[in-house]
Design a protein around this motif. Structure first.
Motif, PDB file in Angstrom:
ATOM      1  N   THR A  48       0.837  -1.208   0.000  1.00  0.00           N
ATOM      2  CA  THR A  48       0.000   0.000   0.000  1.00  0.00           C
ATOM      3  C   THR A  48       0.867   1.252   0.000  1.00  0.00           C
ATOM      4  OG1 THR A  48      -1.759  -1.185   1.160  1.00  0.00           O
ATOM      5  CG2 THR A  48      -1.852   1.220   1.207  1.00  0.00           C
ATOM      6  N   ASP A  49       1.860   1.285   0.862  1.00  0.00           N
ATOM      7  CA  ASP A  49       2.764   2.443   0.883  1.00  0.00           C
ATOM      8  C   ASP A  49       3.501   2.586  -0.442  1.00  0.00           C
ATOM      9  OD1 ASP A  49       2.037   3.173   3.439  1.00  0.00           O
ATOM     10  OD2 ASP A  49       3.740   2.174   4.391  1.00  0.00           O
ATOM     11  N   TYR A  50       3.881   1.468  -1.027  1.00  0.00           N
ATOM     12  CA  TYR A  50       4.566   1.507  -2.320  1.00  0.00           C
ATOM     13  C   TYR A  50       3.660   2.125  -3.383  1.00  0.00           C
ATOM     14  CZ  TYR A  50       6.734  -0.103  -6.649  1.00  0.00           C
ATOM     15  OH  TYR A  50       7.295  -0.160  -7.907  1.00  0.00           O
TER      16      TYR A  50
ATOM     17  N   GLU B  86       0.069  -6.615  -9.037  1.00  0.00           N
ATOM     18  CA  GLU B  86      -0.896  -6.376 -10.112  1.00  0.00           C
ATOM     19  C   GLU B  86      -2.326  -6.576  -9.632  1.00  0.00           C
ATOM     20  OE1 GLU B  86       0.471  -9.005 -13.197  1.00  0.00           O
ATOM     21  OE2 GLU B  86       2.039  -7.596 -13.836  1.00  0.00           O
ATOM     22  N   GLN B  87      -2.554  -7.606  -8.794  1.00  0.00           N
ATOM     23  CA  GLN B  87      -3.895  -7.846  -8.254  1.00  0.00           C
ATOM     24  C   GLN B  87      -4.339  -6.709  -7.337  1.00  0.00           C
ATOM     25  OE1 GLN B  87      -3.419 -11.690  -6.429  1.00  0.00           O
ATOM     26  NE2 GLN B  87      -3.900 -12.789  -8.319  1.00  0.00           N
ATOM     27  N   ILE B  88      -3.422  -6.214  -6.523  1.00  0.00           N
ATOM     28  CA  ILE B  88      -3.760  -5.109  -5.626  1.00  0.00           C
ATOM     29  C   ILE B  88      -4.093  -3.862  -6.442  1.00  0.00           C
ATOM     30  CG2 ILE B  88      -2.855  -3.554  -3.839  1.00  0.00           C
ATOM     31  CD1 ILE B  88      -3.613  -6.350  -2.802  1.00  0.00           C
ATOM     32  N   LYS B  89      -3.320  -3.593  -7.484  1.00  0.00           N
ATOM     33  CA  LYS B  89      -3.596  -2.446  -8.358  1.00  0.00           C
ATOM     34  C   LYS B  89      -4.968  -2.584  -9.013  1.00  0.00           C
ATOM     35  CE  LYS B  89       1.104  -1.245  -9.825  1.00  0.00           C
ATOM     36  NZ  LYS B  89       2.019  -1.208 -10.991  1.00  0.00           N
ATOM     37  N   ALA B  90      -5.274  -3.783  -9.518  1.00  0.00           N
ATOM     38  CA  ALA B  90      -6.562  -4.021 -10.175  1.00  0.00           C
ATOM     39  C   ALA B  90      -7.719  -3.869  -9.188  1.00  0.00           C
ATOM     40  CB  ALA B  90      -6.582  -5.409 -10.815  1.00  0.00           C
ATOM     41  N   THR B  91      -7.537  -4.372  -7.981  1.00  0.00           N
ATOM     42  CA  THR B  91      -8.577  -4.247  -6.952  1.00  0.00           C
ATOM     43  C   THR B  91      -8.818  -2.783  -6.615  1.00  0.00           C
ATOM     44  OG1 THR B  91      -8.024  -6.407  -6.038  1.00  0.00           O
ATOM     45  CG2 THR B  91      -9.221  -4.890  -4.599  1.00  0.00           C
TER      46      THR B  91
ATOM     47  N   ALA C 241      -8.219  -0.179  -8.474  1.00  0.00           N
ATOM     48  CA  ALA C 241      -8.847   0.492  -9.615  1.00  0.00           C
ATOM     49  C   ALA C 241     -10.328   0.140  -9.710  1.00  0.00           C
ATOM     50  CB  ALA C 241      -8.126   0.102 -10.902  1.00  0.00           C
ATOM     51  N   ALA C 242     -10.666  -1.122  -9.435  1.00  0.00           N
ATOM     52  CA  ALA C 242     -12.061  -1.557  -9.516  1.00  0.00           C
ATOM     53  C   ALA C 242     -12.915  -0.926  -8.430  1.00  0.00           C
ATOM     54  CB  ALA C 242     -12.145  -3.083  -9.435  1.00  0.00           C
ATOM     55  N   LEU C 243     -12.340  -0.775  -7.255  1.00  0.00           N
ATOM     56  CA  LEU C 243     -13.105  -0.239  -6.132  1.00  0.00           C
ATOM     57  C   LEU C 243     -13.154   1.279  -6.126  1.00  0.00           C
ATOM     58  CD1 LEU C 243     -11.912  -2.559  -3.242  1.00  0.00           C
ATOM     59  CD2 LEU C 243     -14.108  -2.593  -4.421  1.00  0.00           C
ATOM     60  N   GLY C 244     -12.159   1.881  -6.714  1.00  0.00           N
ATOM     61  CA  GLY C 244     -12.077   3.328  -6.625  1.00  0.00           C
ATOM     62  C   GLY C 244     -11.689   3.719  -5.215  1.00  0.00           C
ATOM     63  N   GLU C 245     -11.968   4.929  -4.868  1.00  0.00           N
ATOM     64  CA  GLU C 245     -11.611   5.398  -3.533  1.00  0.00           C
ATOM     65  C   GLU C 245     -12.844   5.391  -2.647  1.00  0.00           C
ATOM     66  OE1 GLU C 245     -10.034   9.456  -1.486  1.00  0.00           O
ATOM     67  OE2 GLU C 245      -9.044   8.812  -3.313  1.00  0.00           O
ATOM     68  N   ILE C 246     -12.776   4.619  -1.586  1.00  0.00           N
ATOM     69  CA  ILE C 246     -13.879   4.537  -0.634  1.00  0.00           C
ATOM     70  C   ILE C 246     -13.469   5.320   0.605  1.00  0.00           C
ATOM     71  CG2 ILE C 246     -15.270   3.013   0.813  1.00  0.00           C
ATOM     72  CD1 ILE C 246     -14.789   0.821  -1.261  1.00  0.00           C
ATOM     73  N   ARG C 247     -14.309   6.256   0.990  1.00  0.00           N
ATOM     74  CA  ARG C 247     -14.042   7.043   2.190  1.00  0.00           C
ATOM     75  C   ARG C 247     -14.785   6.424   3.369  1.00  0.00           C
ATOM     76  NH1 ARG C 247     -14.730  10.022  -2.115  1.00  0.00           N
ATOM     77  NH2 ARG C 247     -16.921  10.382  -1.782  1.00  0.00           N
ATOM     78  N   GLU C 248     -14.309   6.707   4.560  1.00  0.00           N
ATOM     79  CA  GLU C 248     -14.891   6.109   5.762  1.00  0.00           C
ATOM     80  C   GLU C 248     -16.391   6.381   5.852  1.00  0.00           C
ATOM     81  OE1 GLU C 248     -14.205   5.923  10.583  1.00  0.00           O
ATOM     82  OE2 GLU C 248     -12.720   6.912   9.325  1.00  0.00           O
ATOM     83  N   GLY C 249     -16.824   7.559   5.459  1.00  0.00           N
ATOM     84  CA  GLY C 249     -18.242   7.906   5.532  1.00  0.00           C
ATOM     85  C   GLY C 249     -19.099   7.173   4.511  1.00  0.00           C
ATOM     86  N   ASP C 250     -18.472   6.505   3.544  1.00  0.00           N
ATOM     87  CA  ASP C 250     -19.206   5.783   2.504  1.00  0.00           C
ATOM     88  C   ASP C 250     -19.696   4.416   2.955  1.00  0.00           C
ATOM     89  OD1 ASP C 250     -18.686   7.897   0.783  1.00  0.00           O
ATOM     90  OD2 ASP C 250     -17.005   6.899  -0.204  1.00  0.00           O
ATOM     91  N   ILE C 251     -19.278   3.984   4.116  1.00  0.00           N
ATOM     92  CA  ILE C 251     -19.623   2.643   4.586  1.00  0.00           C
ATOM     93  C   ILE C 251     -20.365   2.744   5.916  1.00  0.00           C
ATOM     94  CG2 ILE C 251     -17.382   2.339   5.699  1.00  0.00           C
ATOM     95  CD1 ILE C 251     -17.533  -0.611   4.886  1.00  0.00           C
TER      96      ILE C 251
END
Length: 83
Positions: free
Chosen positions: A18-20, A48-53, A55-65
């Motif tokens: 994640t930091d990378y 590559e899987q983490i990047k794809a995940t 990209a698929a999820l986009g950015e989820i903010r804490e208030g979105d859940i």
């Protein structure tokens, strides 16, 4: 955090991915990370899987859940880590 001055383990790649991807690693750790994924097919696929995940999820903010979903996710991750 690197295992040695010139080597990074697969476990460290998993812990630092994640930091990378956020470009938040110090330059020396980023270089070790790059060196590792250039030669480790398993870690290349993992990154590559983490990047794809992401990209698929986009950015989820804490208030979105919902608080209930957040609690279930945190519990699942705590239990996963302990198994």
């Amino acid at each position: 955090m690197a295992e040695s001055a010139d080597h990074m383990s697969c476990q460290e790649v998993v812990e630092l991915v994640t930091d990378y991807l956020d470009q938040a690693l110090p330059p020396d750790e980023a270089a070790l990370f790059d060196q590792h994924i250039n030669f480790c097919d398993g870690c290349i696929r993992y990154v590559e899987q983490i990047k794809a995940t992401a990209a698929a999820l986009g950015e989820i903010r804490e208030g979105d859940i919902s608080p209930e979903a957040k609690d279930r996710l945190l519990s699942a991750f705590r239990n996963w880590r302990g198994s």
